[in-house]
Write a protein that holds these residues in place. Structure first.
Motif, PDB file in Angstrom:
ATOM      1  N   ILE A  65       6.291   4.632  11.044  1.00 52.42           N
ATOM      2  CA  ILE A  65       5.454   4.410   9.860  1.00 52.42           C
ATOM      3  C   ILE A  65       5.519   5.685   9.040  1.00 52.42           C
ATOM      4  O   ILE A  65       5.285   6.780   9.553  1.00 52.42           O
ATOM      5  N   GLU A  66       5.829   5.556   7.761  1.00 59.04           N
ATOM      6  CA  GLU A  66       6.028   6.728   6.919  1.00 59.04           C
ATOM      7  C   GLU A  66       5.261   6.573   5.612  1.00 59.04           C
ATOM      8  O   GLU A  66       5.228   5.500   5.015  1.00 59.04           O
ATOM      9  N   GLY A  67       4.637   7.663   5.203  1.00 57.24           N
ATOM     10  CA  GLY A  67       3.893   7.671   3.952  1.00 57.24           C
ATOM     11  C   GLY A  67       3.688   9.095   3.482  1.00 57.24           C
ATOM     12  O   GLY A  67       4.331  10.040   3.971  1.00 57.24           O
ATOM     13  N   ALA A  68       2.753   9.281   2.558  1.00 55.79           N
ATOM     14  CA  ALA A  68       2.486  10.616   2.040  1.00 55.79           C
ATOM     15  C   ALA A  68       1.966  11.550   3.124  1.00 55.79           C
ATOM     16  O   ALA A  68       2.073  12.772   3.006  1.00 55.79           O
ATOM     17  N   PHE A  69       1.421  11.003   4.208  1.00 50.48           N
ATOM     18  CA  PHE A  69       0.877  11.801   5.306  1.00 50.48           C
ATOM     19  C   PHE A  69       1.972  12.329   6.234  1.00 50.48           C
ATOM     20  O   PHE A  69       1.726  13.195   7.068  1.00 50.48           O
ATOM     21  N   GLY A  70       3.188  11.781   6.132  1.00 46.02           N
ATOM     22  CA  GLY A  70       4.274  12.154   7.022  1.00 46.02           C
ATOM     23  C   GLY A  70       4.840  10.944   7.718  1.00 46.02           C
ATOM     24  O   GLY A  70       4.816   9.832   7.188  1.00 46.02           O
ATOM     25  N   ASN A 112       0.813  -1.217   0.000  1.00 49.78           N
ATOM     26  CA  ASN A 112       0.000   0.000   0.000  1.00 49.78           C
ATOM     27  C   ASN A 112       0.846   1.267   0.000  1.00 49.78           C
ATOM     28  O   ASN A 112       0.321   2.373   0.090  1.00 49.78           O
ATOM     29  N   GLY A 113       2.172   1.114  -0.076  1.00 49.59           N
ATOM     30  CA  GLY A 113       3.058   2.261  -0.156  1.00 49.59           C
ATOM     31  C   GLY A 113       3.623   2.731   1.162  1.00 49.59           C
ATOM     32  O   GLY A 113       4.516   3.577   1.187  1.00 49.59           O
ATOM     33  N   LEU A 114       3.130   2.212   2.285  1.00 47.97           N
ATOM     34  CA  LEU A 114       3.641   2.610   3.591  1.00 47.97           C
ATOM     35  C   LEU A 114       5.007   1.989   3.848  1.00 47.97           C
ATOM     36  O   LEU A 114       5.247   0.821   3.524  1.00 47.97           O
TER      37      LEU A 114
END
Length: 358
Positions: free
Chosen positions: A102-107, A73-75
């Motif tokens: 945990i890192e993603g588009a949200f930060g 899912n990209g995380l």
């Protein structure tokens, strides 16, 4: 019935084949770390009953285990474990930091034993080779009162208590962060209202570049709930930092103000530094001024610490740096109502060190 079972088995098999296999791999921890050895010679004032050591060796050695994996899912999920690898009176635990993220588009969300965002997003005066606290460790004004304090860091680095932090993605150079630390005086979950608890940190940072000029800045606020006891206060504080860079030069500084520290009314401190540095190729040099002021609400005493240091570094090769510093420092105790006058100790010193990273 047999046909139904066969049909159901075929349906399950078809669904299973149609589902994509996970591309993510199990996290594999890699090995890294640092090994720093420093040797210093210091000349400072003597006092009755106090004869300071003129030579000393300090070390800072840690072993890192880290790894991450990216899910379908990209995380990105990662882990960091930093183990202390030296034995001295200052090390009370075998782990420096340990946390998952945990890192993603949200930060990025970080959970574990790690400094808060006030430290993570901080900018300080340029310090090549040795940091200010590496330098000050060789100066010992122990002939002053035992409540003498010297702030040598405009961050709160080294808290490493259990906490949860969030850091936003960079948007036009700006990033925001927040940290919640339930237990300020310990690393794990025990949280008693008889001591400081529920510490919050918020910070805003900027990193950008305009026409060759680099700019780094941050502002932060921190507060905690005081102990549930008479005369206890809710401590709070703020910090700010600014660094400007151009053509190898850096100039800037930072400041940290703490009010009612440890929940004690009137226990205030102000620490700030300013400096200039230049780096070209493997060489780096910087000059830094550090000052700290502390008020003791019990005795009415005021203590001050001042340090001027010349730092230098030379990158001998990948992961191998030679560092050196020369410094002057002074500690002064101004007595309150209990006694009159003041005491002061000053000294000069030189330090050389070898820094290995792996």
């Amino acid at each position: 019935m047999k046909k139904i079972l066969l049909g159901s088995t075929a349906l399950i098999a078809a669904v299973s084949l149609s589902m994509p296999a996970s591309a993510a791999e199990k996290i594999r921890l890699g090995l890294g770390g640092k090994l720093e050895q420093y040797f210093g010679v210091v000349s400072q004032d003597d006092a009755p009953g106090f004869d300071p050591t003129t030579t000393g060796i300090n070390t800072d050695t840690e072993v890192y285990f880290s790894g991450a994996t990216t899910l379908d899912n990209g995380l990105t999920i990662g882990a960091m474990i930093q183990l202390e690898a030296q034995t001295n009176s200052d090390v009370t635990a075998n782990a420096d930091e340990q946390y998952a993220y945990i890192e993603g588009a949200f930060g990025r969300i970080i959970a574990g034993q790690k400094d808060g965002v006030l430290t993570q997003l901080a900018h300080e005066a340029p310090q090549y080779g040795l940091a200010d606290d590496d330098v000050s460790a060789f100066f010992n004004p122990a002939n002053l009162l035992t409540n003498y304090r010297r702030g040598v860091d405009t961050t709160l680095g080294g808290q490493d208590n259990a906490s949860v932090s969030y850091i936003s993605p960079s948007m036009a150079g700006f990033s925001f962060g927040a940290t919640f630390m339930p237990n300020v005086n310990g690393a794990l979950q025990a949280n008693s209202e008889t001591q400081l608890h529920n510490q919050w940190e918020v910070a805003l940072a900027y990193n950008g570049e305009f026409s060759g000029f680099a700019i780094g800045a941050d502002v932060a606020y921190i507060e905690a709930s005081g102990a549930n006891a008479a005369d206890a206060e809710d401590p709070w504080g703020w910090r700010a930092g600014l660094i400007l860079g151009y053509a190898g030069f850096q100039v800037g500084g930072s400041v940290l103000q703490l009010e009612d520290a440890a929940g004690n009314a009137g226990e205030d401190s102000l620490t700030w530094n300013a400096g200039i540095g230049y780096k070209t190729g493997p060489y780096g040099v910087s000059v830094v001024y550090l000052e700290s002021d502390f008020d003791d609400p019990v005795t009415g005493d005021n203590s001050e610490y001042r340090q001027v240091s010349l730092h230098g570094s030379y990158a001998m090769g990948p992961g191998v740096t030679l560092a050196a510093a020369a410094f002057w420092a002074e500690g002064e105790q101004n007595y309150g109502a209990a006694a009159a006058g003041s005491d002061s100790v000053d000294g000069v010193g030189g330090i050389v060190g070898l820094q290995l990273s792996f």
